[in-house]
Design a protein around this motif. Sequence first.
Motif, PDB file in Angstrom:
ATOM      1  N   ALA A  97       1.008  -1.239  -0.097  1.00 37.67           N
ATOM      2  CA  ALA A  97       0.243   0.013   0.102  1.00 37.67           C
ATOM      3  C   ALA A  97       0.825   1.309   0.022  1.00 37.67           C
ATOM      4  O   ALA A  97       0.472   2.179  -0.432  1.00 37.67           O
ATOM      5  N   ASP A  98       2.198   1.251   0.652  1.00 40.78           N
ATOM      6  CA  ASP A  98       3.006   2.231   0.573  1.00 40.78           C
ATOM      7  C   ASP A  98       3.326   2.815  -0.687  1.00 40.78           C
ATOM      8  O   ASP A  98       4.121   3.962  -0.826  1.00 40.78           O
ATOM      9  N   GLN A  99       3.342   1.838  -1.550  1.00 40.18           N
ATOM     10  CA  GLN A  99       3.921   1.975  -2.939  1.00 40.18           C
ATOM     11  C   GLN A  99       2.980   2.798  -3.814  1.00 40.18           C
ATOM     12  O   GLN A  99       3.216   3.284  -5.047  1.00 40.18           O
ATOM     13  N   VAL A 100       1.595   2.777  -3.411  1.00 38.58           N
ATOM     14  CA  VAL A 100       0.772   3.571  -4.367  1.00 38.58           C
ATOM     15  C   VAL A 100       0.849   4.944  -4.489  1.00 38.58           C
ATOM     16  O   VAL A 100       0.889   5.768  -3.391  1.00 38.58           O
ATOM     17  N   LYS A 101       1.063   5.592  -5.563  1.00 40.64           N
ATOM     18  CA  LYS A 101       1.506   7.111  -5.768  1.00 40.64           C
ATOM     19  C   LYS A 101       0.018   7.523  -6.591  1.00 40.64           C
ATOM     20  O   LYS A 101      -0.814   6.914  -7.195  1.00 40.64           O
ATOM     21  N   ASP A 102       0.106   8.834  -6.499  1.00 41.21           N
ATOM     22  CA  ASP A 102      -1.291   9.712  -7.336  1.00 41.21           C
ATOM     23  C   ASP A 102      -1.368   9.065  -8.619  1.00 41.21           C
ATOM     24  O   ASP A 102      -2.241   8.831  -9.181  1.00 41.21           O
ATOM     25  N   ARG A 103       0.036   8.963  -9.303  1.00 39.84           N
ATOM     26  CA  ARG A 103      -0.016   8.627 -10.754  1.00 39.84           C
ATOM     27  C   ARG A 103      -0.585   7.312 -10.987  1.00 39.84           C
ATOM     28  O   ARG A 103      -0.681   6.772 -12.250  1.00 39.84           O
ATOM     29  N   ASP A 104      -0.678   6.510 -10.147  1.00 35.51           N
ATOM     30  CA  ASP A 104      -1.058   4.928 -10.312  1.00 35.51           C
ATOM     31  C   ASP A 104      -2.501   4.928 -10.236  1.00 35.51           C
ATOM     32  O   ASP A 104      -3.178   3.836 -10.683  1.00 35.51           O
ATOM     33  N   VAL A 105      -3.223   5.937  -9.664  1.00 36.51           N
ATOM     34  CA  VAL A 105      -4.660   5.764  -9.421  1.00 36.51           C
ATOM     35  C   VAL A 105      -5.356   6.426 -10.674  1.00 36.51           C
ATOM     36  O   VAL A 105      -5.065   7.341 -11.231  1.00 36.51           O
ATOM     37  N   ARG A 106      -6.379   5.523 -11.238  1.00 39.35           N
ATOM     38  CA  ARG A 106      -7.040   5.817 -12.486  1.00 39.35           C
ATOM     39  C   ARG A 106      -8.783   5.946 -12.177  1.00 39.35           C
ATOM     40  O   ARG A 106      -9.022   5.352 -11.313  1.00 39.35           O
ATOM     41  N   LEU A 107      -9.148   6.958 -12.685  1.00 38.43           N
ATOM     42  CA  LEU A 107     -10.610   7.079 -12.756  1.00 38.43           C
ATOM     43  C   LEU A 107     -11.356   6.480 -13.658  1.00 38.43           C
ATOM     44  O   LEU A 107     -11.211   6.740 -14.963  1.00 38.43           O
ATOM     45  N   GLU A 108     -11.947   5.344 -13.554  1.00 37.68           N
ATOM     46  CA  GLU A 108     -12.627   4.458 -14.534  1.00 37.68           C
ATOM     47  C   GLU A 108     -13.937   4.770 -14.801  1.00 37.68           C
ATOM     48  O   GLU A 108     -14.369   4.381 -15.951  1.00 37.68           O
ATOM     49  N   GLY A 109     -14.823   5.500 -13.950  1.00 37.32           N
ATOM     50  CA  GLY A 109     -16.016   5.882 -14.315  1.00 37.32           C
ATOM     51  C   GLY A 109     -16.803   6.233 -13.010  1.00 37.32           C
ATOM     52  O   GLY A 109     -16.227   6.652 -12.055  1.00 37.32           O
ATOM     53  N   VAL A 110     -18.163   6.064 -13.325  1.00 38.86           N
ATOM     54  CA  VAL A 110     -19.009   6.522 -12.147  1.00 38.86           C
ATOM     55  C   VAL A 110     -19.767   5.330 -11.795  1.00 38.86           C
ATOM     56  O   VAL A 110     -20.557   4.855 -12.745  1.00 38.86           O
ATOM     57  N   GLU A 111     -20.106   4.916 -10.519  1.00 39.72           N
ATOM     58  CA  GLU A 111     -20.518   4.056  -9.950  1.00 39.72           C
ATOM     59  C   GLU A 111     -22.119   4.633  -9.495  1.00 39.72           C
ATOM     60  O   GLU A 111     -22.151   5.503  -8.808  1.00 39.72           O
ATOM     61  N   TYR A 112     -23.223   4.037  -9.892  1.00 36.23           N
ATOM     62  CA  TYR A 112     -24.580   4.640  -9.553  1.00 36.23           C
ATOM     63  C   TYR A 112     -25.244   3.421  -8.937  1.00 36.23           C
ATOM     64  O   TYR A 112     -25.451   2.394  -9.395  1.00 36.23           O
ATOM     65  N   ASN A 113     -25.741   4.138  -7.797  1.00 40.46           N
ATOM     66  CA  ASN A 113     -26.855   3.048  -6.908  1.00 40.46           C
ATOM     67  C   ASN A 113     -28.139   3.552  -6.892  1.00 40.46           C
ATOM     68  O   ASN A 113     -28.135   4.874  -6.301  1.00 40.46           O
ATOM     69  N   PRO A 114     -29.155   3.541  -7.613  1.00 41.39           N
ATOM     70  CA  PRO A 114     -30.513   4.055  -7.590  1.00 41.39           C
ATOM     71  C   PRO A 114     -31.133   4.045  -6.119  1.00 41.39           C
ATOM     72  O   PRO A 114     -32.151   4.697  -6.058  1.00 41.39           O
ATOM     73  N   GLY A 115     -30.705   3.102  -5.454  1.00 40.91           N
ATOM     74  CA  GLY A 115     -31.406   3.171  -4.042  1.00 40.91           C
ATOM     75  C   GLY A 115     -32.935   2.511  -4.177  1.00 40.91           C
ATOM     76  O   GLY A 115     -33.206   1.721  -5.248  1.00 40.91           O
ATOM     77  N   LYS A 116     -33.940   3.011  -3.590  1.00 43.60           N
ATOM     78  CA  LYS A 116     -35.407   2.433  -3.529  1.00 43.60           C
ATOM     79  C   LYS A 116     -36.161   3.573  -4.327  1.00 43.60           C
ATOM     80  O   LYS A 116     -37.441   3.381  -4.604  1.00 43.60           O
ATOM     81  N   PHE A 117     -35.417   4.701  -4.962  1.00 43.11           N
ATOM     82  CA  PHE A 117     -36.295   5.879  -5.508  1.00 43.11           C
ATOM     83  C   PHE A 117     -37.118   5.149  -6.770  1.00 43.11           C
ATOM     84  O   PHE A 117     -38.017   5.457  -6.641  1.00 43.11           O
ATOM     85  N   TRP A 118     -36.114   4.471  -7.571  1.00 36.78           N
ATOM     86  CA  TRP A 118     -36.949   4.279  -8.751  1.00 36.78           C
ATOM     87  C   TRP A 118     -37.938   3.014  -8.757  1.00 36.78           C
ATOM     88  O   TRP A 118     -39.030   3.071  -9.245  1.00 36.78           O
ATOM     89  N   GLU A 119     -37.543   2.243  -7.576  1.00 33.30           N
ATOM     90  CA  GLU A 119     -38.557   1.077  -7.314  1.00 33.30           C
ATOM     91  C   GLU A 119     -40.113   1.726  -6.966  1.00 33.30           C
ATOM     92  O   GLU A 119     -40.907   1.376  -7.116  1.00 33.30           O
ATOM     93  N   ARG A 120     -39.827   2.722  -5.916  1.00 39.08           N
ATOM     94  CA  ARG A 120     -40.976   3.368  -5.303  1.00 39.08           C
ATOM     95  C   ARG A 120     -41.974   4.076  -6.514  1.00 39.08           C
ATOM     96  O   ARG A 120     -43.125   4.151  -6.737  1.00 39.08           O
ATOM     97  N   GLU A 121     -41.124   4.821  -7.234  1.00 40.44           N
ATOM     98  CA  GLU A 121     -41.721   5.807  -8.237  1.00 40.44           C
ATOM     99  C   GLU A 121     -42.406   4.774  -9.344  1.00 40.44           C
ATOM    100  O   GLU A 121     -43.662   5.174  -9.688  1.00 40.44           O
ATOM    101  N   ILE A 122     -41.592   3.761  -9.938  1.00 35.91           N
ATOM    102  CA  ILE A 122     -42.346   2.672 -10.940  1.00 35.91           C
ATOM    103  C   ILE A 122     -43.592   2.322 -10.268  1.00 35.91           C
ATOM    104  O   ILE A 122     -44.818   2.025 -11.064  1.00 35.91           O
ATOM    105  N   MET A 123     -43.123   1.796  -9.037  1.00 35.81           N
ATOM    106  CA  MET A 123     -44.601   0.939  -8.472  1.00 35.81           C
ATOM    107  C   MET A 123     -45.714   1.934  -8.275  1.00 35.81           C
ATOM    108  O   MET A 123     -46.789   1.094  -8.067  1.00 35.81           O
ATOM    109  N   LYS A 124     -45.962   3.043  -8.268  1.00 34.04           N
ATOM    110  CA  LYS A 124     -47.007   3.857  -8.382  1.00 34.04           C
ATOM    111  C   LYS A 124     -47.868   3.542  -9.610  1.00 34.04           C
ATOM    112  O   LYS A 124     -49.016   3.614  -9.478  1.00 34.04           O
ATOM    113  N   TRP A 125     -47.143   3.068 -10.570  1.00 39.26           N
ATOM    114  CA  TRP A 125     -47.699   2.894 -12.005  1.00 39.26           C
ATOM    115  C   TRP A 125     -48.138   1.296 -12.203  1.00 39.26           C
ATOM    116  O   TRP A 125     -48.811   1.125 -13.055  1.00 39.26           O
ATOM    117  N   LEU A 126     -47.482   0.686 -11.615  1.00 43.39           N
ATOM    118  CA  LEU A 126     -47.469  -0.777 -11.790  1.00 43.39           C
ATOM    119  C   LEU A 126     -47.912  -1.579 -10.640  1.00 43.39           C
ATOM    120  O   LEU A 126     -47.515  -1.239  -9.449  1.00 43.39           O
TER     121      LEU A 126
END
Length: 206
Positions: A97-126
């Motif tokens: 872990a001590d060998q990890v430098k800033d230049r070694d870290v890469r941003l691969e993207g964005v993780e998205y967690n919808p949680g319960k929001f969409w489930e609740r919203e869609i279940m209003k209609w279904l």
Amino acid sequence: MPRKESGMWYEVHRTPVKGEDGQNIVYVRPKSGMKLNMKQLEDYCERMNYLRYGELSRVMDAFVRAAGRFLAEGYRIDTPIGSFAPKLSLAKQLTDADQVKDRDVRLEGVEYNPGKFWEREIMKWLDGFRRYHNPDTKEILADKDKLEQTMRDCLQRNGYITAGMFAHITGLTIYSARKQLQEWSKGDNPKLLMTPRGKEHIYTEI
């Protein structure tokens, strides 16, 4: 073939896996081609949510710009539509872990967690692929005084009303809402003036 009783369109397909009865197991997925672009979303929000056209795009653009900055700094962002967090990786395999430098870290993207929001919203209609809320159209149409007051309240707020707006407020179907608005625009003493606008009509007070 696409099918539905009400609510979501879906397709049924077979898999190569056999079930207990020796037949191929089937699976379901949303109907292919069911896709909306930003313009269609803007049109819908303008009609149904009383947003000015382009307002949704501006809000989303502002959110992406602000969120992009904070995600790049390592923040997790919690919003009403879910949480966003930066997804990181190392450019090379390391065991210390001590060998990890800033230049070694890469941003691969964005993780998205919808949680319960969409489930609740869609279940209003279904509800098992049926409408969660299915009001009695005849009962709604029977109270003409309430419908007219609802129509006039909308006119006072917006200056006009459409069938889509009226259906959204009252719980009527688009067909019933349009029919009622058309009735108010006919006769010797009409209450509304019907004016074509693109593929629909707008109704204004006379």
